[in-house]
Write a protein that holds these residues in place. Structure first.
Motif, PDB file in Angstrom:
ATOM      1  N   HIS A 165      -2.716   2.243  -1.836  1.00 55.03           N
ATOM      2  CA  HIS A 165      -3.281   3.597  -1.859  1.00 55.03           C
ATOM      3  C   HIS A 165      -2.148   4.615  -1.851  1.00 55.03           C
ATOM      4  N   VAL A 166      -1.243   4.458  -2.786  1.00 58.19           N
ATOM      5  CA  VAL A 166      -0.039   5.287  -2.811  1.00 58.19           C
ATOM      6  C   VAL A 166      -0.379   6.762  -2.951  1.00 58.19           C
ATOM      7  N   THR A 167      -1.190   7.103  -3.927  1.00 54.47           N
ATOM      8  CA  THR A 167      -1.510   8.506  -4.176  1.00 54.47           C
ATOM      9  C   THR A 167      -2.415   9.077  -3.093  1.00 54.47           C
ATOM     10  N   LYS A 168      -3.394   8.314  -2.708  1.00 54.62           N
ATOM     11  CA  LYS A 168      -4.414   8.817  -1.789  1.00 54.62           C
ATOM     12  C   LYS A 168      -3.930   8.941  -0.343  1.00 54.62           C
ATOM     13  N   TYR A 169      -3.071   8.019   0.115  1.00 54.14           N
ATOM     14  CA  TYR A 169      -2.656   8.034   1.513  1.00 54.14           C
ATOM     15  C   TYR A 169      -1.149   8.156   1.718  1.00 54.14           C
ATOM     16  N   THR A 182       1.950  16.790  -2.148  1.00 55.18           N
ATOM     17  CA  THR A 182       1.936  15.403  -2.622  1.00 55.18           C
ATOM     18  C   THR A 182       2.577  15.296  -4.001  1.00 55.18           C
ATOM     19  N   SER A 183       2.392  16.299  -4.848  1.00 58.45           N
ATOM     20  CA  SER A 183       3.004  16.239  -6.183  1.00 58.45           C
ATOM     21  C   SER A 183       4.527  16.318  -6.085  1.00 58.45           C
ATOM     22  N   SER A 191       4.966   2.915  -7.511  1.00 56.84           N
ATOM     23  CA  SER A 191       4.279   1.842  -6.785  1.00 56.84           C
ATOM     24  C   SER A 191       5.002   0.512  -6.938  1.00 56.84           C
ATOM     25  N   GLN A 192       5.424   0.190  -8.149  1.00 56.59           N
ATOM     26  CA  GLN A 192       6.149  -1.064  -8.385  1.00 56.59           C
ATOM     27  C   GLN A 192       7.451  -1.089  -7.594  1.00 56.59           C
ATOM     28  N   PHE A 193       8.173   0.006  -7.649  1.00 54.12           N
ATOM     29  CA  PHE A 193       9.457   0.087  -6.963  1.00 54.12           C
ATOM     30  C   PHE A 193       9.282  -0.056  -5.451  1.00 54.12           C
TER      31      PHE A 193
END
Length: 134
Positions: free
Chosen positions: A52-56, A69-70, A110-112
């Motif tokens: 949940h990278v973007t959301k949390y 967040t941006s 996210s991958q990194f």
């Protein structure tokens, strides 16, 4: 997820993560360096952050550092790009091995973060592999 902050174990302490980021080639004077360090500590506290990278995750980082967040997303992306394109290619390739397709370019945030998390988590095994393959 945001209420699970606690002291991080030594394996995910600032010094270890920052040493790896510097070895990759991410300069310490950019915000992404700081945000990635904190992100890995949060992921260690609760691995659900990886999903949940973007959301949390970005929200928690933005809240801690009083930004948006941006801005967090952009700063992390910039740090990864700098390290990936200008850093120690051999070290990065040994660390990421086959988990990232180099033909596709820079990994996603996210991958990194996921690969870096598992690299630090499995540090003893990874160190043996890096020493063996050096």
């Amino acid at each position: 997820m945001e209420n699970r902050e606690r002291d991080c174990p030594d394996k995910f302490g600032d010094a270890k993560i920052q040493d790896i980021l510097l070895n990759i080639g991410i300069p310490a004077n950019i915000y992404g360096f700081l945000y990635i360090t904190y992100a890995l500590q949060l992921i260690d506290q609760d691995p659900e952050y990886m999903y949940h990278v973007t959301k949390y995750l970005y929200v928690s980082i933005a809240k801690k550092f009083k930004t948006t967040t941006s801005s967090v997303e952009r700063s992390i992306r910039h740090a990864i790009s700098v390290g990936w394109l200008k850093g120690d290619i051999e070290y990065t390739n040994r660390m990421f091995r086959n988990s990232i397709n180099s033909k596709k370019g820079v990994p996603t945030n996210s991958q990194f973060l996921a690969r870096l998390y598992y690299y630090v988590k499995n540090e003893d095994d990874e160190t043996r592999v890096l020493i063996h393959n050096a």
